[in-house]
Scaffold this motif. Sequence first.
Motif, PDB file in Angstrom:
ATOM      1  N   LEU A 118       0.873  -0.895   0.021  1.00 49.45           N
ATOM      2  CA  LEU A 118      -0.089  -0.700   0.093  1.00 49.45           C
ATOM      3  C   LEU A 118       1.042   0.803  -0.389  1.00 49.45           C
ATOM      4  N   ASN A 119       2.175   1.504   0.697  1.00 45.83           N
ATOM      5  CA  ASN A 119       3.027   3.003   0.565  1.00 45.83           C
ATOM      6  C   ASN A 119       3.473   2.824  -0.312  1.00 45.83           C
ATOM      7  N   ASP A 120       3.815   1.532  -1.497  1.00 47.90           N
ATOM      8  CA  ASP A 120       4.388   1.282  -2.866  1.00 47.90           C
ATOM      9  C   ASP A 120       2.746   2.587  -3.548  1.00 47.90           C
ATOM     10  N   VAL A 121       2.021   1.912  -3.609  1.00 46.41           N
ATOM     11  CA  VAL A 121       0.233   2.533  -4.119  1.00 46.41           C
ATOM     12  C   VAL A 121       0.367   4.209  -3.657  1.00 46.41           C
ATOM     13  N   LEU A 122       0.587   4.638  -3.344  1.00 50.03           N
ATOM     14  CA  LEU A 122       0.644   6.069  -2.239  1.00 50.03           C
ATOM     15  C   LEU A 122       1.823   6.892  -3.114  1.00 50.03           C
ATOM     16  N   GLU A 123       2.722   6.077  -2.812  1.00 51.89           N
ATOM     17  CA  GLU A 123       3.768   6.581  -3.268  1.00 51.89           C
ATOM     18  C   GLU A 123       3.442   7.058  -4.909  1.00 51.89           C
ATOM     19  N   ARG A 124       3.440   5.678  -5.425  1.00 54.54           N
ATOM     20  CA  ARG A 124       3.228   6.497  -6.724  1.00 54.54           C
ATOM     21  C   ARG A 124       1.752   6.874  -7.276  1.00 54.54           C
ATOM     22  N   ALA A 125       0.990   7.255  -6.558  1.00 49.25           N
ATOM     23  CA  ALA A 125       0.026   8.486  -6.877  1.00 49.25           C
ATOM     24  C   ALA A 125       0.237   9.492  -6.159  1.00 49.25           C
ATOM     25  N   GLY A 126       1.429   9.510  -5.072  1.00 45.77           N
ATOM     26  CA  GLY A 126       2.060  11.293  -4.798  1.00 45.77           C
ATOM     27  C   GLY A 126       2.700  11.132  -5.912  1.00 45.77           C
ATOM     28  N   ASN A 127       3.229  10.743  -6.710  1.00 45.03           N
ATOM     29  CA  ASN A 127       4.444  11.580  -8.053  1.00 45.03           C
ATOM     30  C   ASN A 127       3.798  11.560  -8.400  1.00 45.03           C
ATOM     31  N   ALA A 128       2.313  10.763  -9.005  1.00 45.84           N
ATOM     32  CA  ALA A 128       1.355  11.641 -10.220  1.00 45.84           C
ATOM     33  C   ALA A 128       0.711  12.498 -10.140  1.00 45.84           C
ATOM     34  N   GLU A 182      -8.261  -0.118  -0.994  1.00 48.91           N
ATOM     35  CA  GLU A 182      -7.886   0.004  -0.014  1.00 48.91           C
ATOM     36  C   GLU A 182      -6.999   1.124   0.495  1.00 48.91           C
ATOM     37  N   SER A 183      -6.426   1.071  -0.718  1.00 49.95           N
ATOM     38  CA  SER A 183      -6.002   2.730   0.298  1.00 49.95           C
ATOM     39  C   SER A 183      -5.928   4.586  -0.021  1.00 49.95           C
ATOM     40  N   GLY A 184      -7.286   3.567  -0.112  1.00 52.13           N
ATOM     41  CA  GLY A 184      -7.852   5.246  -0.124  1.00 52.13           C
ATOM     42  C   GLY A 184      -7.877   6.283  -1.226  1.00 52.13           C
ATOM     43  N   ASN A 209       4.194   9.046   7.499  1.00 56.92           N
ATOM     44  CA  ASN A 209       4.462   9.071   9.047  1.00 56.92           C
ATOM     45  C   ASN A 209       5.904   9.632   9.098  1.00 56.92           C
ATOM     46  N   VAL A 210       6.272   8.903  10.096  1.00 57.58           N
ATOM     47  CA  VAL A 210       7.733   9.487  11.186  1.00 57.58           C
ATOM     48  C   VAL A 210       9.245   8.378  10.413  1.00 57.58           C
ATOM     49  N   LYS A 211       8.426   8.435   8.916  1.00 58.80           N
ATOM     50  CA  LYS A 211       9.769   6.829   9.204  1.00 58.80           C
ATOM     51  C   LYS A 211      10.014   8.130   7.127  1.00 58.80           C
ATOM     52  N   GLY A 212       8.608   9.081   6.571  1.00 61.66           N
ATOM     53  CA  GLY A 212       8.846   9.538   6.133  1.00 61.66           C
ATOM     54  C   GLY A 212       8.002   8.558   4.697  1.00 61.66           C
ATOM     55  N   GLU A 213       7.559   8.053   4.913  1.00 60.86           N
ATOM     56  CA  GLU A 213       6.601   6.969   3.775  1.00 60.86           C
ATOM     57  C   GLU A 213       5.133   7.480   3.776  1.00 60.86           C
ATOM     58  N   CYS A 214       4.855   8.301   2.315  1.00 57.72           N
ATOM     59  CA  CYS A 214       3.478   8.171   2.075  1.00 57.72           C
ATOM     60  C   CYS A 214       2.029   7.139   2.876  1.00 57.72           C
ATOM     61  N   ILE A 215       0.972   7.835   3.626  1.00 60.80           N
ATOM     62  CA  ILE A 215       0.348   6.933   3.871  1.00 60.80           C
ATOM     63  C   ILE A 215      -0.894   7.645   3.794  1.00 60.80           C
ATOM     64  N   GLY A 216      -1.224   8.481   3.436  1.00 57.99           N
ATOM     65  CA  GLY A 216      -2.704   9.149   3.475  1.00 57.99           C
ATOM     66  C   GLY A 216      -2.907  10.837   2.154  1.00 57.99           C
ATOM     67  N   PHE A 217      -3.678  10.901   1.581  1.00 60.59           N
ATOM     68  CA  PHE A 217      -3.366  12.346   0.952  1.00 60.59           C
ATOM     69  C   PHE A 217      -4.651  12.776   1.815  1.00 60.59           C
ATOM     70  N   GLY A 218      -4.510  14.853   2.097  1.00 62.97           N
ATOM     71  CA  GLY A 218      -5.291  15.134   1.810  1.00 62.97           C
ATOM     72  C   GLY A 218      -5.561  16.472   0.864  1.00 62.97           C
ATOM     73  N   GLY A 219      -6.557  16.838   0.366  1.00 63.72           N
ATOM     74  CA  GLY A 219      -6.640  17.379  -0.622  1.00 63.72           C
ATOM     75  C   GLY A 219      -7.729  18.682  -0.225  1.00 63.72           C
ATOM     76  N   ARG A 220      -7.571  19.679  -1.364  1.00 65.19           N
ATOM     77  CA  ARG A 220      -8.294  21.028  -0.625  1.00 65.19           C
ATOM     78  C   ARG A 220      -8.408  21.744  -2.207  1.00 65.19           C
ATOM     79  N   THR A 235      -7.964   3.725   6.982  1.00 66.13           N
ATOM     80  CA  THR A 235      -6.863   2.319   6.466  1.00 66.13           C
ATOM     81  C   THR A 235      -5.144   1.604   7.069  1.00 66.13           C
ATOM     82  N   PRO A 236      -5.303   0.649   7.223  1.00 62.11           N
ATOM     83  CA  PRO A 236      -4.600  -0.074   7.342  1.00 62.11           C
ATOM     84  C   PRO A 236      -2.945   0.851   7.680  1.00 62.11           C
ATOM     85  N   LEU A 237      -2.843   1.968   7.085  1.00 67.26           N
ATOM     86  CA  LEU A 237      -1.660   2.542   6.911  1.00 67.26           C
ATOM     87  C   LEU A 237      -2.164   3.552   7.693  1.00 67.26           C
ATOM     88  N   PHE A 238      -3.499   4.581   7.725  1.00 65.35           N
ATOM     89  CA  PHE A 238      -3.685   5.545   8.059  1.00 65.35           C
ATOM     90  C   PHE A 238      -4.768   5.978   8.918  1.00 65.35           C
TER      91      PHE A 238
END
Length: 670
Positions: A118-128, A182-184, A209-220, A235-238
């Motif tokens: 799920l971290n990998d999925v969220l990181e890919r979305a963040g890059n996009a 599942e990642s939201g 998170n404190v390790k720098g891994e993307c666990i979710g997003f906020g959108g404005r 989610t399981p991460l957030f």
Amino acid sequence: MSIPQSFIQELLSRVDVVDVVGRYVQLKKGGANFMGLCPFHGEKSPSFSVSPSKQFYHCFGCGKNGNAIGFLMEHAGMGFVEAVNDLAGQVGMVVPQEDISPQERERQAAAKLKQATLNDVLERAGNAYRHQLKEHAHAVQYLKQRGVSGAISSKYGLGYAPPGWRNLASVFPEYDDPQLQESGLVIVGEDDDKRYDRFRDRIMFPIRNVKGECIGFGGRVLGDEKPKYLNSPETPLFHKGRELYGLFEARDALRSMGYVLVTEGYMDVVALAQLGFPNAVATLGTACTNEHVQKLFRFTDSVVFSFDGDAAGRRAAHKALEAALPYANDTRSVKFLFLPAEHDPDSFIREHGSDAFARHVANALPLSQFLLDAASAECDLGQAQGRAKLSSQARPLWNLLPDGAFKRLVLGELAAKIQIDTRELSELWAQAEAQDKRFQRGGARPAPSHSPYDAPPHAPAAPDWVQEFAPSGHTSPYGDRWRGTGNGNRNGAPRGEWKRGSKFGRPQDSWPAPSLGPRVAPSTAPDQAVRLLLSQMKFLEQLDNDDLDTLAHQPAPHGPLFAWIESQFQEHGPQPWAVLQERLRDSVHGAFALQLMEGPHGHPEGEEAEQLQELRNILAPLLAKRIEILETEALKAYAANPSDSAIKAHYLALVERRKLLRDRVTSRPE
């Protein structure tokens, strides 16, 4: 979870503390050791040493030292088990656990693998999203108009989710992958199974998170659409009740500046970071929780909560106070900063500058003072009854403090306010605690000696509009009693009229009054409001800010319990009474809540629509009373400062709120 000591020793023999520290600190070889600037305190000359031979770090400036596990706990804010798991993952070791079954170990391994995926999925979305920001000039222009620089945007990884329902389909060719839901990132319709992107046409803030891994997003949103902010779901991460936006980015600044600044919004964090306060973090659309405070104290011993000056900001501050009290020991500092009502940190610092904001931070209220202010809410300290009310409201807050010198000093300050000897106050509260415990074990609580609607000894004349908010069967604060007359309303309760009592020398005037719906159960109105909300927590979604403000400002024990209910709702959503009952067993509010729900009127009956209307009927007189108190205080302030336009505007706004409330109640259909 128990981890064998032999495994810890083997793990430390396999990891290199230089590599671990080097992920966070720039190190240079200096003789047999490596040197760098200490991450635990601000310095210009390196005094932080890492020894590859001893597998140990030590700062000659501040004295911090330890091994690789200790470094992750001190610097990255990880717990012991989390740090061990992090290091074990780096060297390919599986953490054994002495007290769990092989099946549970296998389940945990599968959950860990899922989280990594799920971290990998969220990181890919963040890059996009970051790529899309570069492709959409109007989104870049929006950030520039808000004063966000490219450097800050890059540091926080801001992006943009363009309009359209399935933009992520170009990022994830297998758009029906369950992990997207599942990642939201993707929503799946309950009825038609259609899939579409959760975030559309929004500036995207990755939550790490404190390790720098993307666990979710906020959108404005870029305009005024609703909702203005949208967060990833649980989610399981957030878990929004545990995470803080910007904490990963702020870690180094917390060490150098010596404190953390807690705000309520993403843009607050970004604006403050750009203008000299990189030590800011934000809660994620929920009230500040115990988990938030506990996490913050892993990084710093000083916390400053910064809230808007409006009613919502005050409610948030009260929740933060309750969350912080259990951790406010003798070596920690907690303060509360309130900005003018028209400002949030973002708007204030851009309009008034960094120096003005720094002065506000320096003048923030210490926790002890804010506790006194919160406990003194709506207490007339010039009267014995008001000081007794202060004692009642202060006790549950004071009890949350950990034992120590600070707790005793706060007790002394409260005793001085109440005008009672410290020892007497301590004994009085000890008796009350013992009584609560007896009741919790099944004993009986003595009945209150008076109704909260009883008249004060010298009640003022009632304003003309008060009769419209009178609860059936109770005496008003003005000494007037609601007496049944007429043919009765649709619920069988008699219609009524105000009969002014002669004991204050007033004539027996009377006024017709509108129906207020079902009668309140034979207990206080706040009692019944608590019962309704514990039975139907989803009613919180239907109440407006005035109603919520009224609930939060009720005297103890009702007000703190209302705040607890709302914090549970913000963190977990609507929950049935059975779930709340379990949560309350370990809560300071448990005995009181269980007392109300176990009585003859514990679970209100009737259709949900009728119960919601009953709750609104209960809140109407409580809100009217609160507005009248605020209006009286504002009028006194205006009389003392007639040339102050802000005070006058505040007074007139309260008058208008009272009129609107009167219209709302009187226009309610029969």
